[in-house]
Design a protein around this motif. Sequence first.
Motif, short mmCIF file in Angstrom:
data_model
loop_
_atom_site.label_atom_id
_atom_site.label_comp_id
_atom_site.label_asym_id
_atom_site.label_seq_id
_atom_site.Cartn_x
_atom_site.Cartn_y
_atom_site.Cartn_z
N ASP A 173 -2.17 -4.54 0.11
CA ASP A 173 -3.51 -4.57 -0.46
C ASP A 173 -3.63 -5.78 -1.37
N ALA B 19 0.83 -1.20 0.00
CA ALA B 19 0.00 0.00 0.00
C ALA B 19 0.87 1.25 0.00
N VAL C 147 2.25 -2.70 4.79
CA VAL C 147 0.81 -2.82 4.63
C VAL C 147 0.56 -3.32 3.22
N ALA D 99 -2.54 -5.03 7.43
CA ALA D 99 -1.45 -4.32 8.10
C ALA D 99 -0.63 -5.33 8.88
N ARG E 70 -7.11 -4.89 2.83
CA ARG E 70 -5.87 -4.29 3.35
C ARG E 70 -5.42 -5.05 4.59
#
Length: 839
Positions: free
Chosen positions: A750, A738, A748, A799, A797
Amino acid sequence: MSLGNHTFAPLIARLTLEQKVHLLTGDTAFTLPGNDTIGLAPLAFSDGPTGVRGLKFMGGDAVALFPNATLISGSWDDSVAEEVGRMLSEEAHRQGIHVVLGPTINLHRSPLGGRLFEAYSEDPYLTGRTAAAYVRGMQGNGTGACLKHLVANESETLRNFMDSRVTETALREVYLLPFEMAVQDAGAWSMMAAYNDVNGVAATEQDHIQNQIVKGEWCWDGLIMSDWFATKRTVESANGGLDLVMPGPAGPWGERLVAAVRRGDVAEATVDDHLARLLLLAERTGGLDRDGSGPRPFAPGMPAPDSELRKEQLRRIAARGMVVVKNDGDLLPLAGGLDGAGAVALIGRHAVATQDMGGGSAQVNPPYQSTVAEGLTARFGERVTVVDGVHVRRRPVPASPAFVTDPVTGEPGMRVTYLNAAGTEIASRHEGGTAITVGWDDDFSESPAAVVFTATLANDAGRVRLGGMGAGNWKIAADGGTELAAELGFSGFDPGEAVLRPPAFSEAVTLPAGAAVTARLDLIPVDWRAVLDAHPVVNVSDESHLLSMAGFGAVAFVAEPAGRTDDQAIDDAVAAAREAGTAVVVVGLTEEDETEASDKATLALPGLQDELVRRVAAAAERTVVVVNAATPVLMPWLDDVDAVLIAGLPGQEGGHAIAAALTGEAEPAGRLVTSYPAADGAAPAWNVTPAEDLGLDYNDGTAIGYRGWHAGAAPAPLFWFGHGLGYGAWEYGTARLAAPAAEGTAPVLDVELTNTSQRPSRETVQVYFAPDDDAQPVRLAGYAGVDVAPGETAIVRVACDPRLFRRWDEAANGWAPLTGGELVVARGLGDVKARVSLR
């Protein structure tokens, strides 16, 4: 971190040394003493991994029985764990409990561990994240959580005496990580020190772990209590960071600790720090009255354990964590759902006597327990043919309250009469259950010397098994002239055996219908000092809290129908499966296998369950196997069946939850929290039995579970950690960072995800970090769940957690960053979907 100069110093200054020390040992089995001088109310603790049992170890009031820990973590969903924490807090408020003794956050190191059902996972990150959510839910509602067991307590064999030998690197990166996460992310208010030693030092005396790391490096202000009877020495535990000895009123502190302070072996400031932490816990849980207005009251109006709200919650949570590990031809959900035609043969002892909880301190007294037979029949009615299965137990079990009636009150259960040494009655009372504890949480003015059970059986004329559990001399008399006798003693040298695994016997006898039975147990006190002294290796100090367990024990009356032979059961099952076409076979373990104080010797299903599955699968057109167990089992019949659902130990709504999962009323969207070995011994860590010197080497280091399998430390597992099919079908698209990870943060990611099935479904996107350094194992670093409609695409997403991108540098005695490597997107490491470079 010392609390010596905390705001509680003025309160502490009002107390004498003797008064301070008095507050640092329990008052009873599950309560602490109060002190009016400083506005401290007595605090109440309760076991809580699968329900807030209350102040009685056995029996007591009915309380909600929750799905076990692996079903909670199996959802891979923080909101589920947080909801469970809130619900447990409500159960605590309803019973006047300040602190719930959970969550259990030890790891599934060896699949043989008997207590794994109480713990979340083989993975430290999944465990820590689930625990943090659970703690937020519980403490946000005003009830204290207690993280247990600190630390390296992954097996039960000789747990009071064994020494877990683990490197500092593995300790920091793996076994302490869940505790660290629950402290840093949720602010847990208390912890429990384990029974075992760690690298030669008792867990209750661990200055390095308790003082230096937990209270020092983590700057934690909470309280560390002992596990029950775990404290081994006075001075060493007081100086080693232990704050509270449980249970009471006896124990190794009291007068001994006062004398140690007078001698100068323990500083009074250390006692003050322990007490400050206790007062902070009391204040946080509403048990400290500073201004004279009274302790904070418990919240009123909590849901009853059998309320419709509780039923819905427990059913939904249990079904959510169940895992579909095989589903050829999309046999599940069962064809036709709630309205379809067709017959189903439901087969197995676990179908008619579903195992809804494990053994030991996690057991509770629920208002009811549902079975798969009840759940599936409620949905399919007469289209379900229910057939009992083969025997699954090696030991007798307490009589079911449905099989015995109190002859005085006519209620389900028994009449229990307690006698003193002279044979005089101390008390006679109705017990809704048929198992009790003696000598521990009694409310008698004198110690019982004998216990007499009387009951009327709900039996037809014929064969019945009668017997008892508990050490001593048994005499049983029943209508028809039946007389039985047995003298039972302990097989080992662990005093905990008296409560958690008492000796037992039973015999099959012929009785008339509705037989009246009287069973008397004359208790035989055990000199545990002499037993322990006779052991060639065990060395127990005179200060050891274990020695105060003399006279404690669990006892129970055994009575059950003798039942059919296994051959008859299999023949009946085969006939029913052939006629129905679709067979659902429910197999599993019992509290003999998944329990405190005992480990397993094999992952094979007990009895002839494997043979039952093979024979049924050969006869039926379609076969579903439901595994009613929280921990891995072997599946030699896997290729012969069409579908397999892992149902865990699903709590009081378990039968209805399993039926909901099988029919698609609820999606079993769980993912495995532990890898399933393909054979006994085929795991990175296996042995749970300490060596002759009582040492158990954690020689898998940081390569626990799937990490070790991925590194080739064992043959490929049957099912990888993280595996689970649900009822959807998924296409993974692009996975991209991301944003570049800033220094000190974690990546992170996606991930594009499309639901290609015809039904709404939930997917859990898992991200693993594979460092460049070959000495560093792959590890789960982040995950996120998403619900997606049929044909829809979502960007998920994930993290990652920065604590998974570091390593412990033993030479520098500190953390060092891990850089480079790649992120692996996978549905378990056996099904990799994408790789993203971090180089």
